[in-house]
Write a protein that holds these residues in place. Structure first.
Motif, PDB file in Angstrom:
ATOM      1  N   TRP A 264      38.940  43.722  36.671  1.00  0.00           N
ATOM      2  CA  TRP A 264      40.158  43.801  36.944  1.00  0.00           C
ATOM      3  C   TRP A 264      40.412  44.599  38.184  1.00  0.00           C
ATOM      4  O   TRP A 264      41.016  44.414  39.409  1.00  0.00           O
ATOM      5  N   CYS A 361      49.028  49.812  36.402  1.00  0.00           N
ATOM      6  CA  CYS A 361      48.514  48.338  36.549  1.00  0.00           C
ATOM      7  C   CYS A 361      49.714  47.441  36.966  1.00  0.00           C
ATOM      8  O   CYS A 361      49.523  46.687  37.543  1.00  0.00           O
ATOM      9  N   GLN A 373      43.011  39.720  31.172  1.00  0.00           N
ATOM     10  CA  GLN A 373      41.818  40.631  31.844  1.00  0.00           C
ATOM     11  C   GLN A 373      41.650  41.962  31.405  1.00  0.00           C
ATOM     12  O   GLN A 373      40.528  42.476  31.535  1.00  0.00           O
TER      13      GLN A 373
END
Length: 435
Positions: A264, A361, A373
């Motif tokens: 990621w 994120c 992911q």
């Protein structure tokens, strides 16, 4: 002979019985309901008892003389007893298929006239007039229990008698509690003074959430979790990203990250330098990505030292993280062991570290993160990752066509479920246990 033949033919046509009674079919009554059949209870009324039929009010719209027998109430009365048809019982008899044909015997003409319509009997109930004024009340629960216990004590087995005595010992006398009810109520009212209101309980629950400090009034998802509530400003200034701009290739940039084995992170690092973004926005995104990488490396080192790690050991094992950033991670996401300078990770601090990381994120994923992911990089089940994102106020769903077009997501990923954060934040409500 012709007379005999004629008489013989006539008798055959009218079905003369062996006793000389002529049986014939009578014409159906053109008005009214005609004769009715009744079924008496144990007491039968005298033959002179008059009976009347009453029509229910629900069929008042019917024309006169066309009353349906099912809507009739048959009532009879003597000096001592009243007879009334029972609708439910009469209906049960009719539903069972019990039908009778009524015949009228005329002794003068020796004819038996049979009515063509079969009849279902009306079941009568009786009421003694002398007993109507008496009020009969069912026994109370207390009286019923006393009678049952007396019967058990007299005729019951040893086991039954022991059970009765045990129930009597355990029974609470409500009348004995009447004197202390006011005292108990005062104690309850006094204790309820310190209870939290609904709003206070909600505020207390929000304070104890294992998520970064949030803003419930924000209308932009980026303001729901302010950046410096996740990364303090002093740590933000300590992260230098000029080396990333000076690196010649992707692999050189990956080498500058504290944690280099996240698909990621590596995918986002390539995307940041592939996009034609402003230098300021690219610098901001690289700092956020570096912070996520530092959290992953810090989490991995704590898992390797489950019994605790010293600050010197963490500094030695994590040389790529600035000391100011490392001190902040230790302060926010670890607990000290008793009688030791070592720090360790607990389930609470682990959850807190992950929610802080997922909040970052979301900022890089335009608030629509692919949780599969992230689950792969963390070696965790997708359901666990989704639960943590939900605790941040995210909804797990797929993006619509307009949202995918805005984010530049290919159609082949249309069915991928993502953690989507919208403003204002709506935290999941606690589940109530079913009784």
């Amino acid at each position: 002979m012709s007379t005999a033949k004629s008489s013989s033919k006539k008798r055959k046509r009218e079905s003369i019985s062996s006793e000389g009674v002529v049986v014939k079919l009578a014409a159906a009554p053109t008005s009214g309901v005609g004769p009715l059949l009744v079924s008496y209870p144990a007491v039968q009324a005298p033959l002179s008892t008059p009976f009347k039929c009453y029509k229910k009010s629900k069929n008042e719209s019917q024309p006169p003389g066309t009353a349906d027998e099912r809507d009739l109430l048959v009532v009879g009365e003597t000096d001592d007893v009243e007879f009334v048809s029972n609708e439910a019982e009469s209906q049960n008899v009719a539903d069972s298929g019990c039908k009778y044909l009524i015949a009228v015997h005329n002794k003068r003409s020796s004819t038996l006239s049979i009515l063509p319509t079969p009849k279902s009997p009306y079941v009568l109930t009786r009421t003694v007039k002398a007993l109507k004024s008496l009020s009969v009340s069912a026994p109370s629960q207390h009286d019923y229990r006393q009678a049952r216990n007396l019967l058990g004590e007299t005729f019951g087995t040893k086991k039954a008698k022991a059970s009765i005595r045990a129930q009597e010992r355990n029974r609470v006398d409500v009348r004995a509690m009447e004197g202390v009810m006011n005292h108990l109520q005062e104690g309850i009212d006094k204790g309820a003074v310190n209870l939290l209101t609904t709003e206070e309980a909600k505020e207390e629950a929000d304070k104890n959430r294992l998520v970064p400090p949030f803003d419930l009034s924000a209308v932009d998802p980026d303001d729901s979790y302010p950046l410096h509530n996740i990364i303090p400003e002093v740590e933000w200034k300590a992260i230098h990203v000029s080396q990333f701009d000076q690196a010649t290739g992707v692999e050189d940039r990956k080498a500058l990250l504290p944690f280099k084995w996240s698909r990621w992170i590596n995918g986002h690092l390539e995307a940041i330098y592939a996009d034609n973004e402003s230098k300021k926005k690219r610098k901001r995104n690289i700092k956020i990505l570096f912070s996520i990488s530092a959290m992953l490396a810090f989490r991995q080192e704590l898992e390797r030292n489950r019994r605790g790690a010293s600050k010197d050991l963490l500094t030695e094992k994590l040389p790529g993280i600035p000391s100011v950033v490392l001190d902040g991670l230790v302060a926010r996401f670890t607990e000290s062991t008793r009688g030791s300078l070592n720090v360790l990770s607990t389930p609470t601090t682990q959850t807190k570290l992950l929610t802080y990381m997922f909040a970052l994120c979301l900022k890089l994923d335009h608030f629509a993160s692919d949780t599969s992911q992230i689950a792969h990089d963390l070696h965790m089940a997708i359901s666990e990752i989704n639960t943590l994102f939900k605790s941040l106020g995210c909804k797990i769903s797929v993006l619509n066509d307009q949202e995918r077009a805005q984010l530049g997501i290919a159609d082949k990923d249309a069915t991928v479920k993502r953690a989507i954060l919208r403003a204002p934040i709506a935290f999941p409500k606690p589940r109530l246990r079913r009784k």
